[in-house]
Design an enzyme around this catalytic site. Sequence first.
Site, PDB file in Angstrom:
ATOM      1  N   HIS A 191       3.194  27.674 -20.458  1.00  0.00           N
ATOM      2  CA  HIS A 191       4.027  26.779 -21.274  1.00  0.00           C
ATOM      3  C   HIS A 191       5.495  27.113 -21.064  1.00  0.00           C
ATOM      4  CE1 HIS A 191       5.247  24.245 -24.605  1.00  0.00           C
ATOM      5  NE2 HIS A 191       5.991  25.256 -25.071  1.00  0.00           N
ATOM      6  N   GLY A 211       0.851  -1.200   0.000  1.00  0.00           N
ATOM      7  CA  GLY A 211       0.000   0.000   0.000  1.00  0.00           C
ATOM      8  C   GLY A 211       0.882   1.245   0.000  1.00  0.00           C
ATOM      9  N   GLY A 243       4.046   0.965   2.186  1.00  0.00           N
ATOM     10  CA  GLY A 243       4.924  -0.041   1.578  1.00  0.00           C
ATOM     11  C   GLY A 243       5.705   0.510   0.402  1.00  0.00           C
TER      12      GLY A 243
HETATM   13  P1  NAD Z   1      -2.706   0.682   3.156  1.00  0.00           P
HETATM   14  O1  NAD Z   1      -4.088   0.333   3.497  1.00  0.00           O
HETATM   15  O2  NAD Z   1      -2.419   1.783   2.206  1.00  0.00           O
HETATM   16  O3  NAD Z   1      -1.961  -0.599   2.553  1.00  0.00           O
HETATM   17  C1  NAD Z   1      -1.922  -1.829   3.215  1.00  0.00           C
HETATM   18  C2  NAD Z   1      -1.564  -2.876   2.184  1.00  0.00           C
HETATM   19  O4  NAD Z   1      -1.303  -4.091   2.851  1.00  0.00           O
HETATM   20  C3  NAD Z   1      -2.680  -3.134   1.170  1.00  0.00           C
HETATM   21  O5  NAD Z   1      -2.150  -3.073  -0.114  1.00  0.00           O
HETATM   22  C4  NAD Z   1      -3.158  -4.526   1.541  1.00  0.00           C
HETATM   23  O6  NAD Z   1      -3.659  -5.235   0.442  1.00  0.00           O
HETATM   24  C5  NAD Z   1      -1.878  -5.134   2.102  1.00  0.00           C
HETATM   25  N1  NAD Z   1      -2.088  -6.287   2.989  1.00  0.00           N
HETATM   26  C6  NAD Z   1      -3.051  -6.458   3.935  1.00  0.00           C
HETATM   27  N2  NAD Z   1      -2.904  -7.657   4.540  1.00  0.00           N
HETATM   28  C7  NAD Z   1      -1.828  -8.259   3.955  1.00  0.00           C
HETATM   29  C8  NAD Z   1      -1.172  -9.519   4.141  1.00  0.00           C
HETATM   30  N3  NAD Z   1      -1.607 -10.412   5.030  1.00  0.00           N
HETATM   31  N4  NAD Z   1      -0.092  -9.809   3.379  1.00  0.00           N
HETATM   32  C9  NAD Z   1       0.354  -8.912   2.454  1.00  0.00           C
HETATM   33  N5  NAD Z   1      -0.239  -7.719   2.239  1.00  0.00           N
HETATM   34  C10 NAD Z   1      -1.304  -7.388   2.987  1.00  0.00           C
HETATM   35  O7  NAD Z   1      -1.982   0.922   4.566  1.00  0.00           O
HETATM   36  P2  NAD Z   1      -0.524   1.427   4.902  1.00  0.00           P
HETATM   37  O8  NAD Z   1       0.311   1.450   3.703  1.00  0.00           O
HETATM   38  O9  NAD Z   1      -0.099   0.639   6.090  1.00  0.00           O
HETATM   39  O10 NAD Z   1      -0.799   2.916   5.336  1.00  0.00           O
HETATM   40  C11 NAD Z   1      -1.633   3.192   6.490  1.00  0.00           C
HETATM   41  C12 NAD Z   1      -2.349   4.494   6.345  1.00  0.00           C
HETATM   42  O11 NAD Z   1      -1.436   5.577   6.335  1.00  0.00           O
HETATM   43  C13 NAD Z   1      -3.145   4.545   5.070  1.00  0.00           C
HETATM   44  O12 NAD Z   1      -4.482   4.818   5.377  1.00  0.00           O
HETATM   45  C14 NAD Z   1      -2.562   5.654   4.284  1.00  0.00           C
HETATM   46  O13 NAD Z   1      -3.541   6.434   3.679  1.00  0.00           O
HETATM   47  C15 NAD Z   1      -1.767   6.469   5.299  1.00  0.00           C
HETATM   48  N6  NAD Z   1      -0.547   6.929   4.610  1.00  0.00           N
HETATM   49  C16 NAD Z   1      -0.681   7.895   3.655  1.00  0.00           C
HETATM   50  C17 NAD Z   1       0.424   8.306   2.951  1.00  0.00           C
HETATM   51  C18 NAD Z   1       0.259   9.360   1.912  1.00  0.00           C
HETATM   52  O14 NAD Z   1      -0.767  10.020   1.891  1.00  0.00           O
HETATM   53  N7  NAD Z   1       1.220   9.565   1.029  1.00  0.00           N
HETATM   54  C19 NAD Z   1       1.662   7.751   3.189  1.00  0.00           C
HETATM   55  C20 NAD Z   1       1.745   6.751   4.135  1.00  0.00           C
HETATM   56  C21 NAD Z   1       0.627   6.368   4.853  1.00  0.00           C
END
Ligand code: NAD
Length: 467
Positions: free
Chosen positions: A445, A183, A186
Amino acid sequence: MEQYDLAVIGSGPGGYVAAIRAAQLGYKTALIEKYATLGGTCTNVGCIPTKALLDSTHHYHDALHKFSTHGIETGPVHLNFTQLNKRKNEVVLKNTQGLDYLIKKNKITRIQGTGSFKDNATLQVTGNDGTITTLKATKYIIATGSKPATIPGVTIDKKRIITSTEALSLPAQPKTLVIIGGGVIGVEMAAVFSRIGTTVTILEYADQIIPTMDRELGSTLKKILEKEGVNIHLQQAVYKAENLGESAKVWYKNKAGEEQEVSADYVLVAVGRKPYVQGLGLENTGVKLSPAGTILTNKDLETAVPGIFAIGDVIGGAMLAHKAEEEAMYVVEKMHGHAHQIKYDCIPGVVYTWPEVASVGATEEELRHDGIPYRVGKFPFSANARARAGMDTDGFVKVLIDTKYGEILGAHVIGARAADLIAQAIAGKTFEITADEMSKAFYPHPTYAEVMKEAYVIGSGRPSVNI
Ligand code: NAD
Ligand code: FAD
C-alpha cells in the site's frame, strides 16, 4: 555443405528465442534472417518502436495537460518530431545490438538472406548481393512471422496509404491521419499521433474498437480516446482508398449504406496481419497451408513434414510476441526431451494506450455465449489511493470468477499500468489459484495493484472496505 542440428528461419521473438535456447542446450544452430538487423517485426517495426513513441508522447501529453496541476510550471512546451523519432531509433538499436551480442555469445551461425527450401531437408539462403549458401539441418523451425493485410479496394503504396511500419518513420508530423481499423495497431497509433496534435479519425468495421477484447474495455477506451480528441466512427465499411499526391482519400459506407469520404495527409491501414510464407519454397516440401495461408502444424507445432516445425505469427492464433516466444521454448525443449505445456487460454493481450488495457482469459460475452456461470469482481481505479496520488483514476479491474471452484476465468483491466497488473492475474489463472486465494495475499500500500486485490475480494463475495 554445412550440416546443422537446427536451422531457424526468421529472427523475430519466435526465431531468436528458439535459436538461443537451442544453442544453450548444445545444438549446432543456424539463424537465417533476410534483413540486416535481427529481432523481426517486434523489435524493428512493432512492439519496441511503438512503445518508445507511446512513452515519449505520453510524457509530452502530461507536460501539456498535467504538469501545471502537479505544480510544475514550464515555458511553452514544443514537440521536436525529429528527436522523438531519433530516440525511438536509438531504443530499437539498443535492442538489436543486444540480440547481436546474444547470438554471438551463444555461437549461433548467423546467415543473412532469404531462406528457401529446395526439398524437405535442404535450405538455400540467397543474400541481398546474390550470394547463395546451401545448408542441411536435422531439424528446421520456420518463424517467418507476418506482414500487414489489407482490404479489397485499398492498395498499400507505402507513400500515402501506409502501414504501421511507415507510420513509425514519417518524415514530418502529419496534420491529419485516417486509420482504417480500430484494433490494437489502430488505437495505439491513434494515441501516438493525437497526443502530438494530429487530427486522427478511426474508421472501424465492428460495433466497437478493440473488438476481440471484453466489450466494456472497448467502450471505456473509446470514451477516453474521444475525450482526447480522436474521432471514432464504428460500423463503417471502407471500400476504396486513393493516393492524391499530397494527401489520400478514403471512401466508406455506414450500416445504412450511406456513402461517405474523408481525406487526410496519410491513410494508415490497420486491419490485421497475414502469415508470411512468400519465397520460403514451401512448394518444394510437404508442408501444408490452411486456406488462410497459415502453416498447419500438429499440437507439437510440427508441420506435415517430420522435423520441420513452425511457430509464431506464421501459424496464426494470437499474433503476439510472447506467444511466439513460448512456442519457441516449447519446440526446442520438447526436442530436447522436456515436457512443457503451452496454455493458450492464458495468453494475455495488452493495448499500450493510456490508460493501458490488458486482458487474460474469457470475456463476459464469451462466458454468456457458452452458458458458463460466473461471478464478477469489479473495482474502479478512482477508489484507489495510489491512482488518486498519480492523477490516473480512469478505468477499472473486472475479474470473472467460476461460481463452482472460484477459479479466475478471465481478468480485464483498463487503467494505469494495466500491462503490468495483468501479470499476477495470468499467474493466478495459469496455476488455477482461486480469486479468494488471490485476495488473501499481501498487496503493498499504496499501489495500483490494490485495485486487483479489491476486485478479487468483491468477486469472492466479501465487501470491500474501500468503497
Ligand atoms: P487487429 O486484428 O487487432 O485489428 C484489426 C481491426 O480492423 C479490427 O478491429 C477489425 O474489425 C478492423 N477491420 C477489419 N476490416 C475492416 C474494414 N474493412 N474497415 C474498417 N475496419 C476493419 O489487427 P491490427 O491492429 O492490424 O494488428 C495486427 C496484429 O498485430 C494483431 O494480431 C495484434 O495482436 C498485433 N499487435 C499487438 C500489439 C500489442 O500487443 N500491444 C500492438 C500492435 C499490434
Ligand atoms: P516476426 O517478428 O515477424 O519475425 C519474422 C522474421 O522472419 C522477420 O525478421 C522476417 O524478415 C524474417 N523472414 C521472413 N521470411 C524469411 C525468409 N524466407 N528467410 C529469412 N528470413 C525471413 N506483440 C506484442 O506481444 N506486444 C506488442 O506490443 C506488439 N506491438 C506490435 C506493434 C506493431 C506495430 C506490430 C506490427 C506488431 C506488434 N506486435 C506486438 C506483434 C509482434 O510484433 C509479433 O507477434 C511478433 O513479432 C511475431 O514474432 P515472429 O517471430 O513470429 O515473427
